[in-house]
Design a protein around this motif. Structure first.
Motif, PDB file in Angstrom:
ATOM      1  N   ASP A  41      88.044  74.054  65.742  1.00  0.00           N
ATOM      2  CA  ASP A  41      86.805  73.867  66.139  1.00  0.00           C
ATOM      3  C   ASP A  41      86.810  72.480  67.649  1.00  0.00           C
ATOM      4  OD1 ASP A  41      84.400  73.543  66.218  1.00  0.00           O
ATOM      5  OD2 ASP A  41      84.354  71.303  65.734  1.00  0.00           O
ATOM      6  N   GLN A  57      81.587  67.603  66.229  1.00  0.00           N
ATOM      7  CA  GLN A  57      81.651  67.559  67.718  1.00  0.00           C
ATOM      8  C   GLN A  57      80.022  66.079  68.122  1.00  0.00           C
ATOM      9  OE1 GLN A  57      80.355  71.068  70.133  1.00  0.00           O
ATOM     10  NE2 GLN A  57      78.397  69.419  71.597  1.00  0.00           N
ATOM     11  N   ASN A  89      86.245  74.787  75.256  1.00  0.00           N
ATOM     12  CA  ASN A  89      85.399  76.380  75.777  1.00  0.00           C
ATOM     13  C   ASN A  89      84.302  75.870  75.650  1.00  0.00           C
ATOM     14  OD1 ASN A  89      87.923  76.841  75.850  1.00  0.00           O
ATOM     15  ND2 ASN A  89      87.948  78.066  74.242  1.00  0.00           N
ATOM     16  N   ASP A  90      83.445  74.655  75.439  1.00  0.00           N
ATOM     17  CA  ASP A  90      81.623  75.120  74.891  1.00  0.00           C
ATOM     18  C   ASP A  90      81.265  74.387  76.819  1.00  0.00           C
ATOM     19  OD1 ASP A  90      78.742  74.316  75.388  1.00  0.00           O
ATOM     20  OD2 ASP A  90      79.403  73.383  72.823  1.00  0.00           O
ATOM     21  N   GLU A  91      80.727  75.366  77.131  1.00  0.00           N
ATOM     22  CA  GLU A  91      80.122  74.671  78.437  1.00  0.00           C
ATOM     23  C   GLU A  91      79.228  73.392  78.180  1.00  0.00           C
ATOM     24  OE1 GLU A  91      79.272  78.478  80.941  1.00  0.00           O
ATOM     25  OE2 GLU A  91      81.057  78.794  80.293  1.00  0.00           O
ATOM     26  N   ARG A 101      86.918  75.164  70.349  1.00  0.00           N
ATOM     27  CA  ARG A 101      85.696  75.666  71.260  1.00  0.00           C
ATOM     28  C   ARG A 101      84.691  74.469  71.790  1.00  0.00           C
ATOM     29  NH1 ARG A 101      81.226  73.803  69.875  1.00  0.00           N
ATOM     30  NH2 ARG A 101      82.038  72.469  68.310  1.00  0.00           N
ATOM     31  N   MET A 102      85.377  73.293  71.693  1.00  0.00           N
ATOM     32  CA  MET A 102      84.772  72.237  72.065  1.00  0.00           C
ATOM     33  C   MET A 102      85.295  71.876  73.396  1.00  0.00           C
ATOM     34  SD  MET A 102      83.826  69.254  69.585  1.00  0.00           S
ATOM     35  CE  MET A 102      85.571  68.739  68.811  1.00  0.00           C
TER      36      MET A 102
END
Length: 495
Positions: free
Chosen positions: A202, A485, A208-210, A205-206
Motif C-alpha cells: 500500500d 491512506q 504511484n497514486d497521481e 500504491r500511494m
C-alpha cells in the motif's frame, strides 16, 4: 560524466543521484538503478588504514557524483559520529570459522542505522540542490528495524514529516517500543492489521497514486522513501562491505585482492544487493550467500528461477526477514535481463497480477555469483546456542539465520573461502528468543530477558534499550490496511 539512475520499468525515466534520492521511488513504480557503475580505485593496501568516514567519502563520491565534496563532507561528518558506540563504526569480529561484520553499533542497534544516519542529510541536501521548497514526507513500511532507524534520523528535521507503518503483533516487543515511544513532532507510527507485505504494497500504491500526489503538491508536500527502495538508503550500504574488507586486510586475515564470501540474512534484498554493487566496483567477492528464514521465497527463486509469492506467510523469530515480496530484487532482475526496463516491467506486472514470474534468458555470470539457503526456526535456535557454546558470542536470530545457512553451505560445498557475515542486529533487539535459545530458560518478559542476556553475555545493555521499558508510549494507532491512506491524509492535514 554524471552517473545515470534509470527506473527499472521505464528506459526514458532517467535522473541524477540527488533527483533519485529526492523522489525515493519512480512514479512508474520502478526503482531508480544505475545503468552503469562508477569506477572506484579500491587500493586496499591504502584503505586498510582509512577511517570509516574516509571509505564512505570514496564510495559515495563515486555513486552520488552530482554532490559536491563539501556537501558529502557535511553529510558524512554528521552521520558517522558519536551516535555510534565505537569509533570503528562497523567492527569485524572473528566468530568461529567466519567473521561477523557488526552493523548494530548505531543509535537503534540495527544495520539500518548505517544508512539511515546519513539519509536525512542526503535528502535535505538533495532538496536544496533541486530547488525544492516542499515539505518532504517520508512514507515507509517496516518489518521492524527501518521504522525506528528512520524516525531516529528524521525526528525534528526541519521541512520533513515521517510516517511509518508496521505489522501489528509481528515485531519484537523491543522493536515495537522503540517505535511507539519515538519522540519528535514530525514522527508518526501506525500499526496495521496485516503483514509487512501488505504495508509495503500500500505504501507503493500511494507513491504511484497521481491524485494523491497532486493533493500533496497542492498542500506544498511530496513523498520520499526511507526504505532501501531509495538509492540514498542503498548506496551507503555499499560502504561497509568495502570497509570490512579493508579491515580484514589490515588484520592479516586476507591479502589485498584475495576473494571473500559474504553471507547476508535477507528479506527485502537491499543489504545483499549492496554487497553485489560492492563487488561490481571492484570488491574481490567469490560468492554472495543469500540467507532466508522459513519465508524462503528467495531461496526457491535462486534454486528454480521462478519467484512465487503464493505461499503461506510465516511469522518467525527473525521478523525483519518475514517478507514474501523482496522489493530490491527488482534491481537485480533489471541487471539480469540486461538492464531491459520493458522486460523487467513485464516480470513485475506478472508478480503483481499472477503472484509469480519466471526468469527468461538472463546473464548467467551474475546469477552464478549467488548461492542461497534457508534456516528453519529450529536450526536458527540451535545456531544461536552452538555459536555461544563454541565462540562465547551471542548472535541475534537474523545473524543466526545467516550463520546457519553459511555453516550448511560450507559443509555442502567444501568452500573454505574466508567468509564475512553481515550481523544485522544486536541480540538485545530480540532478548527473549536469544535467552531461550542459549540457556533453555523462558524469561517472564522481554525486559527480564534483557537483564538475563546482560548476565549471560557479559555485554552491557546498549543505550537504545536502557530505560525503554518505562518510556512513555506516544503512538497507539492501529488500522486496517485499507485505512492507511486516510491516516496519511489526516496526519498531513490534506484537504
Amino acid at each position: 560524466m554524471t552517473l545515470v539512475y534509470q527506473s527499472t520499468r521505464d528506459e526514458n525515466n532517467k535522473v541524477t543521484a540527488s533527483q533519485a534520492i529526492l523522489q525515493g521511488l519512480a512514479t512508474d513504480g520502478g526503482l531508480f538503478t544505475p545503468t552503469s557503475l562508477p569506477e572506484v580505485q579500491l587500493d586496499f593496501n591504502q584503505l586498510q588504514n582509512a577511517s570509516y568516514q574516509e571509505v564512505a567519502k570514496l564510495v559515495l563520491s563515486a555513486f552520488l557524483d552530482d554532490f559536491t565534496e563539501e556537501e558529502l563532507d557535511y553529510c558524512i561528518s554528521h552521520a558517522y559520529d558519536e551516535k555510534f558506540d565505537t569509533p570503528v563504526i562497523a567492527p569485524v569480529v572473528k566468530v568461529g570459522q567466519h567473521y561477523n561484520l557488526e552493523l548494530f553499533h548505531g543509535s537503534t542497534i540495527a544495520f539500518k542505522d548505517m544508512a539511515l544516519s546519513i539519509l536525512p542529510y542526503l535528502l535535505t541536501t538533495s532538496a536544496k540542490k533541486q530547488g525544492v521548497d516542499n515539505k518532504i514526507v517520508i512514507l515507509t513500511a517496516t518489518s521492524g528495524d527501518t521504522g525506528k532507524a528512520a524516525m531516529a534520523g528524521f525526528a525534528d528535521v526541519p521541512g520533513t514529516e515521517i510516517i511509518v507503518f508496521y505489522p501489528d503483533g509481528a515485531v519484537s516487543k523491543i522493536q515495537e517500543l522503540q517505535m511507539t515511544t519515538q519522540t519528535g513532532d514530525n514522527t508518526h507510527v501506525v500499526a496495521i492489521r496485516g503483514n509487512f507485505d501488505d504495508a509495503q504494497t500500500d505504501v507503493k500504491r500511494m507513491f504511484n497514486d497521481e491524485a494523491l500526489r497532486a493533493k500533496l503538491l497542492a498542500n506544498g508536500a511530496q513523498f520520499s522513501s526511507a526504505n532501501s527502495m531509495n538509492v540514498g538508503r542503498l548506496v551507503p550500504q555499499v560502504v561497509y562491505y568495502v570497509y570490512a574488507y579493508a579491515q580484514m586486510v589490515k588484520s592479516g586475515v586476507i591479502r589485498a585482492g584475495e576473494k571473500i564470501n559474504i553471507t547476508v540474512p535477507t528479506g527485502n534484498f537491499g543489504n545483499i544487493l549492496a554487497a553485489y554493487y560492492a563487488r561490481q566496483i571492484g570488491l574481490p567477492v567469490h560468492k554472495l550467500i543469500c540467507a532466508s528464514n522459513e519465508n524462503k521465497v528467495l531461496t526457491d527463486f535462486f534454486a528454480t528461477g521462478t519467484y512465487d509469492k503464493k505461499r503461506e506467510f510465516k511469522v518467525t523469530t527473525s521478523p525483519s526477514m518475514d517478507i514474501l515480496v523482496s522489493s530490491n530484487l527488482e534491481r537485480l532482475i533489471f541487471h539480469l535481463v540486461g538492464n531491459d526496463a520493458a522486460a523487467t516491467k513485464e516480470l513485475m506486472t506478472s508478480l503483481s497480477e499472477n503472484g509469480e514470474y519466471s526468469l527468461p534468458q538472463v546473464d548467467q555470470e551474475i546469477l552464478d555469483l549467488f548461492a542461497a539457503g534457508y534456516a528453519s526456526e529450529a536450526a536458527t535456535a540451535r545456531e544461536m546456542k552452538q555459536v555461544f557454546d563454541e565462540a562465547d558470542y551471542v548472535e541475534d536470530p537474523h545473524t543466526a539465520v545467516a550463520s546457519a545457512v553459511y555453516r550448511a553451505y560450507r559443509v555442502e560445498t567444501g568452500d573454505e573461502t574466508p567468509t564475512l557475515i553481515a550481523s544485522t542486529a544486536s541480540p538485545y533487539k530480540f532478548p527473549r528468543v536469544v535467552v531461550e535459545s542459549i540457556t533453555g530458560q523462558n524469561p517472564a518478559d522481554d525486559f527480564a530477558a534483557v537483564a538475563e542476556l546482560e548476565t549471560v553475555s557479559g555485554v552491557a545493555q546498549p543505550l537504545a534499550v536502557r530505560g525503554l521499558e518505562n518510556a512513555p508510549v506516544r503512538h497507539t494507532t492501529v488500522v486496517e490496511t485499507r485505512e492507511m491512506q486516510a491516516e496519511v491524509e489526516a496526519y498531513l492535514g490534506l484537504k
